[in-house]
Design a protein around this motif. Sequence first.
Motif, PDB file in Angstrom:
ATOM      1  N   UNK B   3       0.820  -1.205   0.000  1.00  8.49           N
ATOM      2  CA  UNK B   3       0.000   0.000   0.000  1.00  8.49           C
ATOM      3  C   UNK B   3       0.850   1.250   0.000  1.00  8.49           C
ATOM      4  N   UNK B   4       1.879   1.246   0.833  1.00 10.59           N
ATOM      5  CA  UNK B   4       2.787   2.378   0.912  1.00 10.59           C
ATOM      6  C   UNK B   4       3.532   2.598  -0.391  1.00 10.59           C
ATOM      7  N   UNK B   5       4.010   1.487  -0.991  1.00 10.86           N
ATOM      8  CA  UNK B   5       4.739   1.587  -2.248  1.00 10.86           C
ATOM      9  C   UNK B   5       3.857   2.198  -3.326  1.00 10.86           C
ATOM     10  N   UNK B  10       2.464   6.689  -6.710  1.00 10.86           N
ATOM     11  CA  UNK B  10       1.459   7.645  -7.187  1.00 10.86           C
ATOM     12  C   UNK B  10       1.914   9.092  -6.946  1.00 10.86           C
ATOM     13  N   UNK B  11       2.469   9.324  -5.745  1.00  5.96           N
ATOM     14  CA  UNK B  11       2.980  10.669  -5.445  1.00  5.96           C
ATOM     15  C   UNK B  11       4.034  11.079  -6.461  1.00  5.96           C
ATOM     16  N   UNK B  12       4.898  10.115  -6.784  1.00 11.59           N
ATOM     17  CA  UNK B  12       5.988  10.408  -7.708  1.00 11.59           C
ATOM     18  C   UNK B  12       5.446  10.784  -9.097  1.00 11.59           C
ATOM     19  N   UNK B  13       4.430  10.014  -9.524  1.00  6.10           N
ATOM     20  CA  UNK B  13       3.839  10.294 -10.836  1.00  6.10           C
ATOM     21  C   UNK B  13       3.152  11.664 -10.825  1.00  6.10           C
ATOM     22  N   UNK B  78      16.192  10.912 -11.848  1.00  8.70           N
ATOM     23  CA  UNK B  78      15.635  10.811 -10.507  1.00  8.70           C
ATOM     24  C   UNK B  78      14.247  11.391 -10.401  1.00  8.70           C
ATOM     25  N   UNK B  79      13.684  11.267  -9.195  1.00  9.37           N
ATOM     26  CA  UNK B  79      12.346  11.775  -8.935  1.00  9.37           C
ATOM     27  C   UNK B  79      12.419  13.257  -8.564  1.00  9.37           C
ATOM     28  N   UNK B  80      11.247  13.899  -8.559  1.00  7.23           N
ATOM     29  CA  UNK B  80      11.185  15.339  -8.290  1.00  7.23           C
ATOM     30  C   UNK B  80      11.588  15.653  -6.842  1.00  7.23           C
ATOM     31  N   UNK B  81      11.128  14.825  -5.894  1.00  5.52           N
ATOM     32  CA  UNK B  81      11.401  15.086  -4.475  1.00  5.52           C
ATOM     33  C   UNK B  81      12.896  15.244  -4.174  1.00  5.52           C
ATOM     34  N   UNK B  82      13.720  14.248  -4.515  1.00  2.00           N
ATOM     35  CA  UNK B  82      15.154  14.380  -4.261  1.00  2.00           C
ATOM     36  C   UNK B  82      15.770  15.608  -4.933  1.00  2.00           C
ATOM     37  N   UNK B  83      15.272  15.960  -6.116  1.00  5.81           N
ATOM     38  CA  UNK B  83      15.782  17.147  -6.818  1.00  5.81           C
ATOM     39  C   UNK B  83      15.504  18.407  -5.990  1.00  5.81           C
ATOM     40  N   UNK B 121       2.266  19.032  11.555  1.00  2.00           N
ATOM     41  CA  UNK B 121       2.513  17.725  10.951  1.00  2.00           C
ATOM     42  C   UNK B 121       1.247  17.148  10.347  1.00  2.00           C
ATOM     43  N   UNK B 122       0.726  17.826   9.321  1.00  3.55           N
ATOM     44  CA  UNK B 122      -0.587  17.425   8.830  1.00  3.55           C
ATOM     45  C   UNK B 122      -0.538  16.259   7.857  1.00  3.55           C
ATOM     46  N   UNK B 123       0.617  16.008   7.261  1.00  3.17           N
ATOM     47  CA  UNK B 123       0.664  15.027   6.175  1.00  3.17           C
ATOM     48  C   UNK B 123       1.142  13.668   6.659  1.00  3.17           C
ATOM     49  N   UNK B 124       0.303  12.659   6.433  1.00  4.30           N
ATOM     50  CA  UNK B 124       0.615  11.318   6.944  1.00  4.30           C
ATOM     51  C   UNK B 124       1.884  10.753   6.316  1.00  4.30           C
ATOM     52  N   UNK B 125       2.047  10.927   5.003  1.00  2.00           N
ATOM     53  CA  UNK B 125       3.218  10.339   4.320  1.00  2.00           C
ATOM     54  C   UNK B 125       4.512  10.875   4.907  1.00  2.00           C
ATOM     55  N   UNK B 126       4.446  12.167   5.260  1.00  2.00           N
ATOM     56  CA  UNK B 126       5.631  12.822   5.781  1.00  2.00           C
ATOM     57  C   UNK B 126       5.971  12.279   7.163  1.00  2.00           C
TER      58      UNK B 126
END
Lengths: 82, 206
Positions: B3-5, B10-13, B78-83, B121-126
Amino acid sequence: MTRGHRHGGDLAAGAALADLTPRELTRWARRRAACPACRALEAELDGVLAELALAASPRLPPPSVLDGIRAEIRAQAEPSRS
Amino acid sequence: MPGNDDAQAQRRAEDAALLTRIVARDEAAVEELYARYAGPLYSLAYQVTGAERFAQDVVQETFVAVWRDAVRFDPERGAVGPWLFSLARHKAIDLVRREQNVRKRTADVDLEFEQADDDVDQEAWLRIRRERVRAAIEELTPLQREALELAFFGGLTHVEVAERLGIPLGTAKTRIRSALLRLRDVLGDSLSDAPGGAVLEPGASA
């Protein structure tokens, strides 16, 4: 692990942290061009650093930051529109 | 956890789609990307610079740079986040290096991580990923952790880490490298923001 690969790990870590001397940078560029495992390691370490960033104590920027971004983006967009 | 993956994929896309819109000069996409990342980027910038004013400048400069340079972003690498984190961290370190007094302050601060207030800390993924990486940091030896934190959050060069800890440069490099490799091993499969292309390259597993 050979001595060369161990040193490759130092270079990869330095590259990920943007802390290579110009000479090391040249060596790393040559090595990563020739070595898929080195490129994979670099990608993994970039991922590690992105996760590490999330360890920081959580804070939120004030709304003025977004206002500043909007203003700068508009200012950049203006000349091309006119 | 599948589920997490899935959620991370999805976030990455979605991040990649936002970048595409930014390249097409869609200002609303910048605001959406800001809503996703301003908090963690600001937190990182504050941890590095130790000052709200500087952290605000870093976040603003980062998003303006994204708007200006989105076309240069290479999804193959790479993905946007690491950038984004890499952009912000470099800007924060540049700022710290320009401001000698801020730098001293930061270097003197013991890098304790604080818990979040609920409203921050509103975001669960974070929250999930922060807890995971903090647990991974706990797996490091105290010497590895100290060297890595000075380099990453303190913005010190390897040479400065060695000077500050009174150890040879080679030892500092070894501690930082082994800390990063240990984190990679502990975080393992959950490094899903890591660039997929390079990892899947033929021969990469050798």
